[in-house]
Design a protein around this motif. Sequence first.
Motif, PDB file in Angstrom:
ATOM      1  N   THR A 150       0.866  -1.175   0.000  1.00 36.35           N
ATOM      2  CA  THR A 150       0.000   0.000   0.000  1.00 36.35           C
ATOM      3  C   THR A 150       0.906   1.230   0.000  1.00 36.35           C
ATOM      4  O   THR A 150       2.060   1.167   0.436  1.00 36.35           O
ATOM      5  CB  THR A 150      -0.913   0.024   1.231  1.00 36.35           C
ATOM      6  OG1 THR A 150      -0.114   0.026   2.424  1.00 36.35           O
ATOM      7  CG2 THR A 150      -1.832  -1.196   1.240  1.00 36.35           C
ATOM      8  N   THR A 160      -4.454   2.526  -5.384  1.00 28.75           N
ATOM      9  CA  THR A 160      -3.491   1.612  -6.001  1.00 28.75           C
ATOM     10  C   THR A 160      -4.155   0.686  -7.015  1.00 28.75           C
ATOM     11  O   THR A 160      -5.270   0.210  -6.801  1.00 28.75           O
ATOM     12  CB  THR A 160      -2.786   0.755  -4.931  1.00 28.75           C
ATOM     13  OG1 THR A 160      -3.769   0.062  -4.156  1.00 28.75           O
ATOM     14  CG2 THR A 160      -1.953   1.625  -4.003  1.00 28.75           C
ATOM     15  N   LEU A 220       6.709   1.050  -8.104  1.00 28.64           N
ATOM     16  CA  LEU A 220       5.608   2.000  -7.974  1.00 28.64           C
ATOM     17  C   LEU A 220       5.610   2.912  -9.202  1.00 28.64           C
ATOM     18  O   LEU A 220       6.597   3.599  -9.458  1.00 28.64           O
ATOM     19  CB  LEU A 220       5.776   2.850  -6.704  1.00 28.64           C
ATOM     20  CG  LEU A 220       6.233   2.126  -5.425  1.00 28.64           C
ATOM     21  CD1 LEU A 220       6.424   3.133  -4.294  1.00 28.64           C
ATOM     22  CD2 LEU A 220       5.243   1.035  -5.042  1.00 28.64           C
TER      23      LEU A 220
END
Length: 230
Positions: A130, A147, A168
């Motif tokens: 997360t 996300t 990411l």
Amino acid sequence: MQYTAGVGRTAAVLAAAVTVAAMMTGCTPTGEDGAVAKPSSPGSVSAPPTPSTPSATPKGSAPAEPKLAGGTSSGGTGAAGGTKACAIGQVKVSDAHQADVRPPGTGTGAAVVSVTNTSAHPCTVQGFPTVAGAGNGSPDHNLPLATTHSGPATVVSLAPGARAWTKLTFVNVQGEADGYCVSGATPATFPTIVLGVPAAGSHQIAMDDGIFAECDNKVTVTAFSSARPS
């Protein structure tokens, strides 16, 4: 003399009468009227019953499956052969490094983060992180990013000192100076972000060069993997 002989004949007659009467009434040596003792034949003798031995396993039931340590059955498939998931005190999350492959723009674009097993025992990492922009002074001020998951979530077994990686990918900021977002939103910047590792807690990290700059508060994250993403 005649009287004596008559008495003798009379006694003999009475004795014979008693014998005949006994025969007619069917008296047996056992004293039971009408019962006749019969010898048993060898074939009529029954063997004593053989005591039955109870079965260890009831018919139609399988033996109980042995359990391994921790309550896992021997037929089960635990994660990495029963290795436990890494806990928060067993790992260290690195600062983010800008990825080689990232969307065009002047913001962060994409960053690579690693999780290292710092304990003396193997452990596992599985799933997706997360991500939240870190607020100033309090976790209550953190800004969770929406996300999107990319790739399958497999179990990564980490020996002591080994790493698992995630990438990411942000909605990149465009233009120079403060930049702009294609969506029209205002770009967001964070000196640090908070990365959540499944079963291993939340970790605040920075960019190893610069700050995080993104648009729309969205990020695509890959599942943790033993291979370093580009």
